[in-house]
Design an enzyme around this catalytic site. Structure first.
Site, PDB file in Angstrom:
ATOM      1  N   SER A 163       4.165   7.122  -6.564  1.00 24.36           N
ATOM      2  CA  SER A 163       3.401   6.573  -7.690  1.00 24.36           C
ATOM      3  C   SER A 163       2.552   7.693  -8.265  1.00 24.36           C
ATOM      4  O   SER A 163       2.109   8.593  -7.527  1.00 24.36           O
ATOM      5  CB  SER A 163       2.478   5.452  -7.193  1.00 24.36           C
ATOM      6  OG  SER A 163       1.536   5.123  -8.201  1.00 24.36           O
ATOM      7  N   TYR A 190      -3.692   2.304  -1.233  1.00 25.22           N
ATOM      8  CA  TYR A 190      -2.397   2.380  -1.926  1.00 25.22           C
ATOM      9  C   TYR A 190      -2.092   3.831  -2.318  1.00 25.22           C
ATOM     10  O   TYR A 190      -1.003   4.344  -2.047  1.00 25.22           O
ATOM     11  CB  TYR A 190      -2.426   1.482  -3.168  1.00 25.22           C
ATOM     12  CG  TYR A 190      -1.171   1.557  -4.006  1.00 25.22           C
ATOM     13  CD1 TYR A 190      -0.023   0.854  -3.628  1.00 25.22           C
ATOM     14  CD2 TYR A 190      -1.120   2.331  -5.167  1.00 25.22           C
ATOM     15  CE1 TYR A 190       1.141   0.923  -4.395  1.00 25.22           C
ATOM     16  CE2 TYR A 190       0.028   2.400  -5.927  1.00 25.22           C
ATOM     17  CZ  TYR A 190       1.162   1.691  -5.548  1.00 25.22           C
ATOM     18  OH  TYR A 190       2.303   1.771  -6.296  1.00 25.22           O
TER      19      TYR A 190
HETATM   20  P1  NAP Z   1       7.107  -5.766  -7.458  1.00 29.96           P
HETATM   21  O1  NAP Z   1       7.493  -6.232  -8.803  1.00 29.96           O
HETATM   22  O2  NAP Z   1       5.915  -6.364  -6.789  1.00 29.96           O
HETATM   23  O3  NAP Z   1       8.386  -5.908  -6.500  1.00 29.96           O
HETATM   24  C1  NAP Z   1       8.272  -5.515  -5.160  1.00 29.96           C
HETATM   25  C2  NAP Z   1       9.617  -5.640  -4.488  1.00 29.96           C
HETATM   26  O4  NAP Z   1       9.484  -5.151  -3.161  1.00 29.96           O
HETATM   27  C3  NAP Z   1      10.093  -7.081  -4.383  1.00 29.96           C
HETATM   28  O5  NAP Z   1      11.493  -7.085  -4.518  1.00 29.96           O
HETATM   29  C4  NAP Z   1       9.682  -7.466  -2.962  1.00 29.96           C
HETATM   30  O6  NAP Z   1      10.528  -8.448  -2.376  1.00 29.96           O
HETATM   31  C5  NAP Z   1       9.910  -6.146  -2.252  1.00 29.96           C
HETATM   32  N1  NAP Z   1       9.185  -5.994  -0.997  1.00 29.96           N
HETATM   33  C6  NAP Z   1       7.854  -5.978  -0.782  1.00 29.96           C
HETATM   34  N2  NAP Z   1       7.595  -5.798   0.525  1.00 29.96           N
HETATM   35  C7  NAP Z   1       8.809  -5.697   1.147  1.00 29.96           C
HETATM   36  C8  NAP Z   1       9.207  -5.526   2.471  1.00 29.96           C
HETATM   37  N3  NAP Z   1       8.319  -5.412   3.481  1.00 29.96           N
HETATM   38  N4  NAP Z   1      10.531  -5.493   2.752  1.00 29.96           N
HETATM   39  C9  NAP Z   1      11.460  -5.603   1.762  1.00 29.96           C
HETATM   40  N5  NAP Z   1      11.126  -5.776   0.480  1.00 29.96           N
HETATM   41  C10 NAP Z   1       9.815  -5.827   0.171  1.00 29.96           C
HETATM   42  O7  NAP Z   1       6.853  -4.173  -7.449  1.00 29.96           O
HETATM   43  P2  NAP Z   1       7.279  -3.024  -8.496  1.00 29.96           P
HETATM   44  O8  NAP Z   1       6.175  -2.857  -9.448  1.00 29.96           O
HETATM   45  O9  NAP Z   1       8.657  -3.236  -8.978  1.00 29.96           O
HETATM   46  O10 NAP Z   1       7.193  -1.754  -7.532  1.00 29.96           O
HETATM   47  C11 NAP Z   1       8.329  -1.157  -6.952  1.00 29.96           C
HETATM   48  C12 NAP Z   1       7.880   0.160  -6.347  1.00 29.96           C
HETATM   49  O11 NAP Z   1       7.363   1.019  -7.376  1.00 29.96           O
HETATM   50  C13 NAP Z   1       6.764   0.021  -5.301  1.00 29.96           C
HETATM   51  O12 NAP Z   1       6.968   0.943  -4.255  1.00 29.96           O
HETATM   52  C14 NAP Z   1       5.520   0.376  -6.086  1.00 29.96           C
HETATM   53  O13 NAP Z   1       4.494   0.858  -5.248  1.00 29.96           O
HETATM   54  C15 NAP Z   1       6.071   1.446  -7.011  1.00 29.96           C
HETATM   55  N6  NAP Z   1       5.267   1.642  -8.215  1.00 29.96           N
HETATM   56  C16 NAP Z   1       5.065   0.639  -9.095  1.00 29.96           C
HETATM   57  C17 NAP Z   1       4.292   0.869 -10.219  1.00 29.96           C
HETATM   58  C18 NAP Z   1       4.017  -0.192 -11.251  1.00 29.96           C
HETATM   59  O14 NAP Z   1       3.143   0.024 -12.120  1.00 29.96           O
HETATM   60  N7  NAP Z   1       4.716  -1.318 -11.243  1.00 29.96           N
HETATM   61  C19 NAP Z   1       3.716   2.132 -10.423  1.00 29.96           C
HETATM   62  C20 NAP Z   1       3.948   3.127  -9.504  1.00 29.96           C
HETATM   63  C21 NAP Z   1       4.719   2.881  -8.399  1.00 29.96           C
HETATM   64  P3  NAP Z   1      10.224 -10.049  -2.518  1.00 29.96           P
HETATM   65  O15 NAP Z   1      10.456 -10.370  -3.971  1.00 29.96           O
HETATM   66  O16 NAP Z   1      11.188 -10.700  -1.618  1.00 29.96           O
HETATM   67  O17 NAP Z   1       8.789 -10.219  -2.118  1.00 29.96           O
END
Ligand code: NAP
Length: 248
Positions: free
Chosen positions: A143, A157
């Site tokens: 991130s 985080y």
């Molecule tokens: P999100 O919409 O909250 O989706 C999270 C996903 O991870 C869901 O599919 C969830 O599954 C799964 N998950 C969570 N804990 C898990 C576990 N223990 N085992 C298996 N699956 C798990 O998140 P996102 O925004 O798409 O983020 C994806 C990645 O990008 C993350 O690593 C996040 O830190 C990173 N990121 C995001 C942003 C942002 O602004 N969105 C920015 C920088 C980095 P369920 O649906 O089954 O719960």
């Protein structure tokens, strides 16, 4: 035969976008989720409906035994993995460092860091030429918070993502001559449900215009880069971080 990709946390958000984009690239995709079965099934149905190949596999990647099962099921259902996207990640909740609890730390480091080590180990057993594999690509989803500290009250985080940046540099030296490329991707502010932990849409509306490019990003804008990084077009990109953050 199709190349095989495992995307952790692919039931929604950035992971779901990566799974869809990877299927268009010709990958057979393991769509991992922890609890959102219906959402994961929907992603699989979209992919198979468009003529692609995908299976949904439940596994809590913060748990070692689940990760071992995730890779075994992928071997059986799709074949040996060629690309691993360590995308699953959580925020837990906002908390200042002077109120930090062991519970928050254990949860976030298990989900965001331990999971990546478990999945990377299982992938290397299958990909590394040293282990009889034929190479591959591993993408660690960091991130921009690892660089700039992220949103307020989320040092836990930011630090969990900083650990991945260090891991990318170290791992690249371990496996670079074994056919495995390792790259980190640092998204900025992307419109997904992860932001429900700290304000949801209101936060995105407020913070979006402060990003140099003037808006929050879309999951598809991250997915495009991630999938490209796994292809031969990116064959000399290794051991580095790619920012997909609109200049933030
Ligand atoms: P999100 O919409 O909250 O989706 C999270 C996903 O991870 C869901 O599919 C969830 O599954 C799964 N998950 C969570 N804990 C898990 C576990 N223990 N085992 C298996 N699956 C798990 O998140 P996102 O925004 O798409 O983020 C994806 C990645 O990008 C993350 O690593 C996040 O830190 C990173 N990121 C995001 C942003 C942002 O602004 N969105 C920015 C920088 C980095 P369920 O649906 O089954 O719960």
């Amino acid at each position: 035969m199709s190349k095989v990709m495992i995307v952790t946390g692919a039931s929604r958000g950035i992971g779901a976008a990566i799974a869809r984009r990877a299927a268009k690239e010709g990958y057979a995709v393991a769509v991992n989720y922890v609890s959102s079965k219906a959402d994961a099934d929907k992603v699989v149905a979209e992919i198979t409906g468009a003529g692609g190949k995908a299976v949904a596999i439940q596994a809590d990647v913060s748990k070692e035994a689940d990760v071992i099962r995730l890779f075994k099921e992928t071997d059986e259902k799709l074949g040996r993995v060629d690309a691993l996207i360590n995308n699953a990640g959580i925020v837990v909740r906002m908390c200042r460092a002077d109120s930090m609890t062991a519970e928050i730390l254990e949860k976030i480091f298990a989900a965001n860091v331990f999971s990546v080590f478990y999945c990377t180990r299982e992938a290397l057993k299958r990909m590394s030429t040293k282990n009889g594999g034929k190479g591959g690509a591993i993408i660690q989803m960091s991130s921009a918070a690892a660089r700039h500290g992220g949103l307020p009250e989320e040092s836990h985080y930011a630090a969990s993502k900083g650990a991945l940046d260090s891991m990318v540099a170290a791992l690249a030296r371990e496996v670079g001559t074994e056919g495995v490329r390792v790259i980190g991707v640092r998204p900025g502010l992307i419109t997904t449900e992860i932001h429900n932990a700290h304000g949801g849409q209101a936060l995105l509306d407020k913070a979006g215009p402060t990003v140099p490019i003037g808006r929050a990003g879309r999951p598809e804008e991250v997915a495009e880069v991630v999938v490209w990084l796994t292809t031969d077009a990116a064959s000399y990109i290794h051991g580095t971080m790619i920012d997909v953050s609109g200049g933030r």
